[in-house]
Design a protein around this motif. Sequence first.
Motif, PDB file in Angstrom:
ATOM      1  N   VAL A   1      -4.288  14.847  -2.032  1.00 22.80           N
ATOM      2  CA  VAL A   1      -4.077  14.418  -0.645  1.00 22.80           C
ATOM      3  C   VAL A   1      -3.944  12.898  -0.622  1.00 22.80           C
ATOM      4  O   VAL A   1      -4.849  12.174  -1.058  1.00 22.80           O
ATOM      5  N   LEU A   2      -2.814  12.420  -0.134  1.00 25.69           N
ATOM      6  CA  LEU A   2      -2.545  10.983  -0.021  1.00 25.69           C
ATOM      7  C   LEU A   2      -2.353  10.638   1.450  1.00 25.69           C
ATOM      8  O   LEU A   2      -1.465  11.192   2.107  1.00 25.69           O
ATOM      9  N   ILE A   3      -3.177   9.763   1.975  1.00 22.22           N
ATOM     10  CA  ILE A   3      -3.114   9.400   3.393  1.00 22.22           C
ATOM     11  C   ILE A   3      -2.878   7.897   3.497  1.00 22.22           C
ATOM     12  O   ILE A   3      -3.746   7.088   3.150  1.00 22.22           O
ATOM     13  N   ASP A   4      -1.705   7.518   3.975  1.00 22.60           N
ATOM     14  CA  ASP A   4      -1.328   6.115   4.085  1.00 22.60           C
ATOM     15  C   ASP A   4      -1.549   5.629   5.515  1.00 22.60           C
ATOM     16  O   ASP A   4      -1.223   6.323   6.477  1.00 22.60           O
ATOM     17  N   GLU A   5      -2.115   4.421   5.637  1.00 23.20           N
ATOM     18  CA  GLU A   5      -2.378   3.790   6.939  1.00 23.20           C
ATOM     19  C   GLU A   5      -3.233   4.696   7.823  1.00 23.20           C
ATOM     20  O   GLU A   5      -2.904   4.961   8.981  1.00 23.20           O
ATOM     21  N   TYR A   6      -4.349   5.128   7.257  1.00 22.39           N
ATOM     22  CA  TYR A   6      -5.224   6.062   7.974  1.00 22.39           C
ATOM     23  C   TYR A   6      -5.695   5.518   9.322  1.00 22.39           C
ATOM     24  O   TYR A   6      -5.998   6.269  10.252  1.00 22.39           O
TER      25      TYR A   6
ATOM     26  N   HIS B   1       1.195  14.579   1.475  1.00 27.82           N
ATOM     27  CA  HIS B   1       1.378  13.154   1.707  1.00 27.82           C
ATOM     28  C   HIS B   1       1.495  12.909   3.206  1.00 27.82           C
ATOM     29  O   HIS B   1       2.458  13.345   3.841  1.00 27.82           O
ATOM     30  N   PHE B   2       0.516  12.211   3.774  1.00 32.25           N
ATOM     31  CA  PHE B   2       0.515  11.914   5.211  1.00 32.25           C
ATOM     32  C   PHE B   2       0.633  10.409   5.429  1.00 32.25           C
ATOM     33  O   PHE B   2      -0.046   9.627   4.776  1.00 32.25           O
ATOM     34  N   SER B   3       1.475  10.020   6.382  1.00 30.07           N
ATOM     35  CA  SER B   3       1.507   8.639   6.838  1.00 30.07           C
ATOM     36  C   SER B   3       1.134   8.623   8.312  1.00 30.07           C
ATOM     37  O   SER B   3       1.725   9.354   9.112  1.00 30.07           O
TER      38      SER B   3
ATOM     39  N   LYS C   1       0.829  -1.209   0.000  1.00 29.46           N
ATOM     40  CA  LYS C   1       0.000   0.000   0.000  1.00 29.46           C
ATOM     41  C   LYS C   1       0.864   1.260   0.000  1.00 29.46           C
ATOM     42  O   LYS C   1       0.586   2.220  -0.736  1.00 29.46           O
ATOM     43  N   SER C   2       1.917   1.273   0.825  1.00 24.16           N
ATOM     44  CA  SER C   2       2.768   2.464   0.919  1.00 24.16           C
ATOM     45  C   SER C   2       3.519   2.711  -0.384  1.00 24.16           C
ATOM     46  O   SER C   2       3.692   3.868  -0.800  1.00 24.16           O
ATOM     47  N   LEU C   3       3.949   1.651  -1.053  1.00 29.03           N
ATOM     48  CA  LEU C   3       4.607   1.817  -2.347  1.00 29.03           C
ATOM     49  C   LEU C   3       3.626   2.354  -3.380  1.00 29.03           C
ATOM     50  O   LEU C   3       3.984   3.205  -4.205  1.00 29.03           O
ATOM     51  N   LEU C   4       2.383   1.899  -3.332  1.00 28.45           N
ATOM     52  CA  LEU C   4       1.358   2.420  -4.244  1.00 28.45           C
ATOM     53  C   LEU C   4       1.158   3.912  -4.024  1.00 28.45           C
ATOM     54  O   LEU C   4       1.092   4.693  -4.982  1.00 28.45           O
ATOM     55  N   VAL C   5       1.089   4.329  -2.764  1.00 30.51           N
ATOM     56  CA  VAL C   5       0.927   5.748  -2.445  1.00 30.51           C
ATOM     57  C   VAL C   5       2.145   6.540  -2.925  1.00 30.51           C
ATOM     58  O   VAL C   5       2.015   7.633  -3.482  1.00 30.51           O
TER      59      VAL C   5
END
Length: 526
Positions: free
Chosen positions: A147-152, A88-90, A51-55
């Motif tokens: 806006v990209l939010i990873d592992e929300y 970009h937020f993780s 998922k993180s690589l996709l983001v």
Amino acid sequence: MTRRRYPLGIQTFEKIRKDDMLYIDKTQYIYNMSHADSKYFFLSRPRRFGKSLLVSTMLSYFEGKKDLFNGLAMETLETEWIDYPVLHFSMAGGKHMDKEQLKRYLLFVLKIQEDKYGIVNDDVDPNIRLSKLVMAVYEKTGRQVVVLIDEYDAPLLDVAHEDEDLKVLRDIMRNFYSPLKDCDPYLRFVFLTGITKFSQLSIFSELNNVSNISMKDEYAGVCGITKDELLTNMQEGISELAQANNLTHDEVVAKLTENYDGYHFSAASPDIFNPFSLLSCFSNKDFESYWFASGTPTYLINMLKKFDVLPANLGKMYAKSSAFDAPTENMKTITPLLYQSGYITIKDYDKMSQLYTLDLPNKEIKVGLFESLLPNYLDGIYAEQGDVTIAKMSVLIRQNDMDGALRLLQTFLGTVPYCNVTNYEGHYQQMLFVIFTLLTHFVVDVEVHTPKGRVDIVMLTNERLYIIELKLNHDADTALRQINLKDYAERFALCGKPISKVGINFDSKVGNISDWKIEYNSLMDV
């Protein structure tokens, strides 16, 4: 020619491309999303599934870094290559936090993005800061914001089993995400990833326009590695693995499939391999349980306890389509969480009834999950010693020495503290089920129905079928007598293998096997 390196633990698309590492092309999916009718998307996939690589790939795409996409599908699909401002937020760093810590963490990740665009904001409310940030970036750049939010959901996973703490942290996260709807005129694209779905009644109550692509056929292969991608892009790795393990090409593919394949994320999904385990296997040239070794599923074990799930019930399950839309905190069964977390997967779907059949995807999951459950029956270091005992038992049973295996187990259980002692027969049945399942080479089932009753445990090995009856505070003769009186062996007469009957008695005073008897020469033996 030097083999491309595997990007183990590397989730940055730009680094992978610049260092010429192996990259499985997923850019077609990104193009399809970025040109779809909706501009709000949510994707649920298990941890370590890419998922993180996709983001990160989306980040490079929306920032217009065309050169990174040379040779990929996106190179021929995209013609404009507009450089959009991207936030970009993780949320991966927001774990194990209380209310105040989580608020400070949100302000921290906001400041990183504010510094990126030279914006100063001292508001103490994260949701207000986010709203102002989006509008300020839009005004400063003159372009809509991505806006990209990873592992929300990362801040919520560890408290998913605690109703009070979950509500407090969930409300904080809901308030944080809420401005995204009001900021719609300033937004070009919004993408969120996670494991669970804290759904319409909670986190996404303000974002009711999000398109959930998690179970859409057209996006089933967006994360993970399909069988076609394995055979097309990883032939060199297959050859190296074959040479290192003295196997043929087809034998390697079969072992990879047995251990790491079997995931399906929609009704018509192709076979998906766990990417972390697959790449780790190629890199280490060995077939190990890499996914479980990368992290203990604490939240899952806690939820299994909350729902009183028995190990024997962790297998084939059924769920209606509507079950997958249930918010995590309002689940009536653990099935949706097991699916979202990657511990069970879709095996079949009946469109007319909208009924999904789910099961454990592969050997890695089966072994890893039951190893995680073993400490519920054997405390602390005893569980680690239990792994060695189980391995030795596996060798003995494959040598048709059930007596030696039970003797070994009796000796080991003598080391387990009395705190594990219970007067509940089902406890010992489940403990033996977990142990026998971890023998890994055998098929094990419990409470198997026969015309005259139910067999406690049935185990099928390569050489023999065992009918096992347990008793608590009786004796092995009583257990064996029940097998014979109810003629349990008749139920399995057509199995094509010798049948052995095993009667085992547990003594609750010591929490151990007191005696056992085995009939190797049943009338059903052939």
